[in-house]
Design an enzyme around this catalytic site. Structure first.
Site, short mmCIF file in Angstrom:
data_model
loop_
_atom_site.label_atom_id
_atom_site.label_comp_id
_atom_site.label_asym_id
_atom_site.label_seq_id
_atom_site.Cartn_x
_atom_site.Cartn_y
_atom_site.Cartn_z
N SER A 189 -26.23 -46.68 -28.62
CA SER A 189 -27.65 -46.84 -28.88
C SER A 189 -28.06 -46.17 -30.19
CB SER A 189 -28.45 -46.30 -27.70
OG SER A 189 -29.82 -46.60 -27.83
N ASP A 225 -28.38 -50.75 -30.87
CA ASP A 225 -28.06 -51.79 -29.90
C ASP A 225 -29.18 -52.80 -29.74
OD1 ASP A 225 -29.74 -50.06 -28.57
OD2 ASP A 225 -28.69 -50.18 -26.66
#
Length: 442
Positions: free
Chosen positions: A94, A237
């Site tokens: 992320s 992401d």
């Protein structure tokens, strides 16, 4: 240390997250959900392909059929697991720095594993008792395109022709992350003039992956230079999107989330958001007649509540928005699409923001060792009761004043307690912040 973070499993690649460890993660997930059809995607980190290959090998060994969609944003995996596959895995860390990597595991229906599944996952992993199959039952491997079906379904939820008629000029910053393919395609489909920065697959990042005001100066400058209608940036992401207006001014996720909620919600609808979100959403809901459901901080809690409560929308202040008509996971692409749709009714991004009430929110940290956090929080609650403050303990302690609120939460990653305050003036927000810190003092 817990295996799962707030979202997924993360660590430093080739140290914490090794190919050998990822192989076991694949075996674990395959044992838990398989044999079944699993979609696998990855972000653009230099280690993502290596780790994806290891995880895929683990899944295949349990009899799962793996469909590899390559580089794709997290929302694509959530959508695919809801519409065409039995489960999904996103290889990503992320918004963490480039040396990190990890994995997010998605169940059938598009929902990320929750606390119950995390416990089961850890038991299987720690036991080492994987359900591996014989040589003739090993799963099949194939490559696929899950991005195109996702884009088609996402665009079907908005008024394409109305958006196209506006001919928006948009500066988009995928941050050299997983949105480098989908976002330019989406903007083209919507008739936008797209100026893309940090759009190359370098395996590294032109800016830090966390899209915050201090990391987005290039975006702000480019919006002003290009005289664009607004700018948008994504984390690595691609499940979060944050915005700046036509002046290159950063707009908080509380504000953009409330704008979207206002455009989607009708009387009786439910909107889900964490306890730390601004009171702007309460004002918006009072106008529309929608119900606000508050949750603990964390995407999985918001997602769980959206699903269980039949909500029309969920959002976090960090730019993570959930559109259950498309999937139950955070979705940066759909956030951009919906923002374009609602902006068709305004002259500018600034004019849309100006329709919302203004609040000031401040944040601070108070040092506190992990072994003292519980006692310190208990003392804060006792002091608040003595002062006659109303409070909620959904996540930490949120204290309510007539003209604002204070939230105190224990950090799960640092030896600190986090203090938030909000009020309609900056000076009052500062007073409340100091009061919150005082509630935690020895």
């Amino acid at each position: 240390m817990a295996l799962f973070s707030t979202t997924g499993i993360r660590g430093i690649a080739n140290i914490d997250i090794t190919p050998e460890f990822m192989l076991d993660l694949g075996k674990t997930f395959g044992t838990m959900v398989g044999p079944c059809k699993v979609l696998v995607a990855r972000d653009t980190r230099t280690t993502s392909e290596m780790l994806s290959n290891s995880l895929i090998a683990g899944l295949l060994s349990t009899g799962c059929d793996v469909f590899d969609t390559g580089i794709a944003a997290g929302p694509v995996v959530n959508h695919a697991a809801q519409s065409a596959y039995d489960a999904g895995v996103m290889i990503t860390s992320s918004h963490n720095p480039p040396e990190y990597n990890g994995a997010k595991f998605i169940l059938k229906g598009g929902k990320e594993v929750g606390e119950k599944e995390e416990i089961e996952f850890e038991k299987i992993l720690n036991s080492g008792k994987f359900t591996t199959v014989s040589w003739d039952k090993v799963g099949s491997y194939s490559e696929c395109d899950s991005v195109s079906p996702y884009i088609m379904d996402a665009l079907a939820l908005v008024d394409l022709e109305k958006i196209k008629s506006k001919k928006f000029r948009v500066v988009a910053d995928p941050g050299n992350g997983a949105q480098i393919d989908a976002v330019p395609r989406i903007l083209k489909e919507l008739g936008c003039e797209a100026i893309i920065i940090n759009g190359e697959n370098t395996g590294k990042f032109g800016r830090l992956p966390e899209p915050r005001p201090e990391t987005l100066s290039e975006l702000f400058e480019e919006v002003r230079k290009q005289k664009a209608d607004f700018g948008v940036a994504f984390d690595c992401d691609g499940d979060r999107a944050v915005f700046c207006n036509e002046k290159g001014e950063f707009i908080m996720g509380d504000v953009t989330g409330s704008m979207i909620a206002d455009s989607l919600a009708e009387k009786g609808d439910k909107i889900v958001t964490p306890v730390a979100t601004s009171s702007i959403i309460d004002d918006v809901a009072s106008n529309s007649g929608a119900e606000i459901v508050r949750t603990r901080v964390g995407a999985k809690y918001v997602s769980d509540s959206v699903i269980s409560g039949g909500a029309v929308f969920g959002f976090e202040e960090n730019g993570g928005c959930i559109f259950p008509k498309l999937s139950p996971g955070r979705d940066g692409s759909m956030t951009l699409i919906t923002m374009l749709d609602l902006l068709t009714d305004y002259d500018s991004f600034s004019s849309a923001v100006s329709t919302l009430p203004k609040y000031f929110q401040l944040k601070a940290k108070v040092e506190c060792s992990d072994d003292k956090k519980a006692d310190t929080m208990k003392r804060a609650m006792e002091r608040a009761k003595q002062d006659g403050l109303k409070f909620s303990d959904i996540d930490g302690l949120k204290f309510f004043e007539e003209d604002g609120w204070i939230l105190v939460r224990a950090s799960g990653t640092e030896p600190v307690l986090r203090v938030f305050s909000e009020a309609k003036t900056e000076s009052r927000a500062q007073e409340l912040l100091e009061r919150g810190k005082a509630l935690l003092s020895d």
